[in-house]
Structure formats: structure tokens, C-alpha cells
Write a protein that holds these residues in place. Sequence first.
Motif: not given
Length: 579
Positions: A22, A200-201, A370
Motif C-alpha cells: 500500500e 482504489m479498489i 486496486k
Amino acid sequence: MLEQLSWKVGGQQGEGIESTGEIFATTLNRLGYYLYGYRHFSSRIKGGHTNNKIRVSIKPLNAISDDLDILVAFDQETIDVNVHELREGGVVIADAKFNPELPEGSSATLYAVPFTEIATELGTSLMKNMVAVGASSALLGLEPEVFREVVEEIFLRKGTSVVEKNMEALKAGAAFFIEKAENGNQLQLKEADGKKRMFMIGNDAIGMGAVAAGSRFMAAYPITPASEIMEYLIKKLPEFGGAVIQTEDEIAACTMAIGANYAGVRSFTASAGPGLSLMAEAIGLSGMTETPLVIVDTQRGGPSIGLPTKQEQSDLMAMIYSTHGDIPKVVMAPSTVEEAFYDTVEAFNIAEEYQCPVILVTDLALSLGKQTVEPLDFSKVEIRRGSLQNEDQLTEQEKGEYYKRYELTETGVSPRVLPGQKNGIHHVTGVEHDQTGKPSESATNRIEQMEKRLRKVEALPERFPTPVHIHAPHEEPDLLVIGINSTRGAIEEAIPRLEADSIRVNHAHIRLVHPFPKHELQPYLTKAKKVVVVEHNATAQLASLIKMNCDVKAIENVLRYDGNPFLPGEIYQTCKELI
């Protein structure tokens, strides 16, 4: 310098693998790079191998890469499981703590960096992931300070000293790598454009779409890979006067969403295959009472508990046919994170316009993968509530008469009222009923009401925005490749390779699963010499739907059901062999 590369971090679940990826990926996104990430993880809280593969590019991309440039390993298992992906000249950065070794014959370069030792010397072994990020930054020629913004966002709530300690660990990892590694910048990326984009997912995009669509209530039971939708909205919906209820099971979640929609609040639920199975009877209630309902189904490996954390697309038939009896139903399938946002908005509109259940289907790779997303255009968001009546539209009834909530209309869509509206009183029941909702077993009434309900969605494929995404540069293609959901990126990347081999390829990606867009797809099926359907299940469910609805002589099936997503190279190779 490289235009793109692929980076993977792996280790035991629970030791910071996700946060490592991340921090690395978010920082590169902030620098303006395009990213596509996919996590491999086990269906347990702690332990078991996990990895996060992140592809980085100066150009847009929608699939994970075939190979790997950099592998960051926190244990030997990570090397053993993933080293085969490394391309010629790939690099392994491993924690020196476990005396890492490459398998015999590997052409990769191994750098043993004391992640744990450096982190421990700085105060805690928990910072070993920051040491690993620092070593990766040195390999890419990135200054450690570019990570500060992200590190502050994650750790500042714990105090500035914690931020500085983590930055110190990151810098120490970079310094060690630079000192020990020769040609340390051999994998340096070209500079990105620096533009700000979202990262983002798909589940986050669905949550955002629900808020933008005006949904103010979600009822759900946690389940992989859908839980992030609920987690996102637990934080966001209260800011807009909404609420999320965690129910005791998926049956309660679905019926609670139906009740809220009946009361006039845009409501929905989200689950995966096992939850969808439990919702079957409630979906029928939505269809019979003509109450709007949105369900998100994030497909995963089945049947039963199956593979909770792995990729599959095996719910297609269940979404369409699991409900007993005949009801109108809509099944929509976004293929990118961006489409997931806009399609969620459209799902709420369609549910109210057609007064029926709408299932928005994704798969694990789309739900949890993602991706870089261009800024969303909220001016495209339109809220349409269909034939919902206001009190000025309701005329006073004769004494003893009830409102014709299920009035027979040419379109099949009846005027809808909310409970408590003056002059709108009517029956609501799950049994067959007449135009006022009163139970009726009349054969004539049954035929009229059944045909009324079913004709509601007949014309939807013609009105639906892009029921099939078409890329058809060839009038007479050698191949028509068809896919659904997250396979789009891998297919699109495989096509130029096939074209380079003088194979003419058209591509159709299904966006409306039911009612099936047969008229929109048929011309492309007719023109193709060979039709290939790429999907993640063992029984070729999408291919079967095409055969059921369209005129097609034969279909070649490209199936994968081992829990892993398709790679572009696999689709390329398989399609080439079919010619």
C-alpha cells in the motif's frame, strides 16, 4: 529507463505485507504513475503465504503483468512460490534474516538486506516493511522523501516521532541497498506526468457510487470479497444522514433492504456467492411485490465455502435462474473500477424505473484489485426514480376502493406509491394479486399480472448504456474474443500481440448479462470465423448464455478455475493455438 515494471512483495499473512504494498503503490500513484494491483491472500486472519503484485507504468493499464521485475521476500516460501515469474535479469530483495537462496538455474539477482535487523536496531522489528520499501526505492532510483506524505497519513495519528522512526527505517533500507548493490538503478522508471489520479479498489468505487446515487441505507453481512463495501459505507453514510446495519445473515440483509426500498429509501445489500444463495427467496419477493432492490454480488471461488479469497466467475447462472418462478430481473457487469462507480448509480436508477431486483456483479479481481482511476465526473450522475408518484398525482378513491399499485400498463411498469401517502392505500403480498394487490388465484388475472411483470425489462438492452463493449476494427475477423468483468484488461492486452501475428481480432465484453443483449451481440458473432469466450469457471457459463440467446455455430472455451486471474500472455497463447 523503463516505461513499466512489475513489483511484488510476499511473506506470511499478518506481518505487514499489505501495508508494504500500500505504501509503495500509493506513493507511486501520487507521483503520477498508473498502477494495477492484485493481492493473493489466504482465507485466514494470520499465517499462510500472501503476496501483493503491483504493476507500474507511465501509460494506462488494466491487467496484471505476465512476468515480474522485482520480488521483495520476507521469507523463503515467497521466493520458492514466486521466483518463476521473474523475467531474465529480475531482482529479488530478501530479508537476510532467513538466509535467502535462489533455486538452481535462476537468472535473478539476489540482494540480501537485513530488514528485520535494521528495523530492530531502530526500535522495533515491525518497521521491517519500511526497510523493504526503502530498498525498493533505491533500486528504482527514487528519493526516500517522496514517501513522506503517505507515511505521515498512515502514522501521524500515532505522533510525529513514529513518523520519523518509519522514515528513518525507510532511509536506512535505501542506504544499505545503495551501499551493497551494484547497478542499483538498473530498473529506474521513466518520470511520470505527475497528474493526480484516484487509486482504489472496485468495492470502494461501488461504495462511492451508492452514495452518489442517493442510497442512504445498506444492510449486509460481512463476507469476502464484498466486506469492503460495507466498511467504506460505515464511515461515509452517516455523513449524509444514512446508516449501515450489520445483520445476522444475508436473508435478513436482503429483506431489510427490500423493506427500506418499499419505504422510499434507496437501499441495497452486497455479498458473494454463498450470500446470494441465501437471498434467492427474498429476491423473488422483490420481483413479485415489484419493490426496487439492488444487490452487489462479488464473485469468488465456489461452491459452498469454496475458495473465499480467490478469483472466479461462476455465479452467472445462479444470478439469473436461482430464484424460483418467473420474475423480471436485471444483471449488470462492470469491467473496470471506473465502470463500477457509474454502473452502481445506474443500478439504483434501473431498480426504481423497472421496479425489480437489479444485481450488480463483479469478481474478486475487480472488487479487490486496486487500479488507477481518472477523476470521476459527477456531472454524469443522474438520479431517476421512475414512476414514483407524489401526492398531487394521486386522485381520491371511491369509498372502499384501493389504489391500483399493480395497474396493467403497456410498458409493464405500474405507478408506485410510498406507504402513508394519501389516496395510495393498497395491499402488498408475496402471493399472486390483482391490480390493487389483493390476493387472487384467477387464471385470467394470473396471466395478466405475469405478462405485465415480465414485459417490463424486454426493451432494456436497447436502452441500456453500452450493453456490450465492442472493439471491432475488422469486418471479417479471424477471432471474436468475448469476456466479462475483470478479464477485459487481459484480453485487451493480448489482442495487439495476436494482431502482430497477423490474426484479425474483434473483442466484445458483456456489460448487461440479463436480459441478454442478443441483438447487440449477434452481428459480431455472425461475422467472426471463430468465437472464443474467456471466463473464470469450469462449466463455460457465459458461453452457455450466448448459445441460449444467440445464433452461433460453435464456441471455443478458454476457461480458468484455479483461483488465479488470467494473464495477458495466457490469453494470447491460447487464442493463437486455436487458429
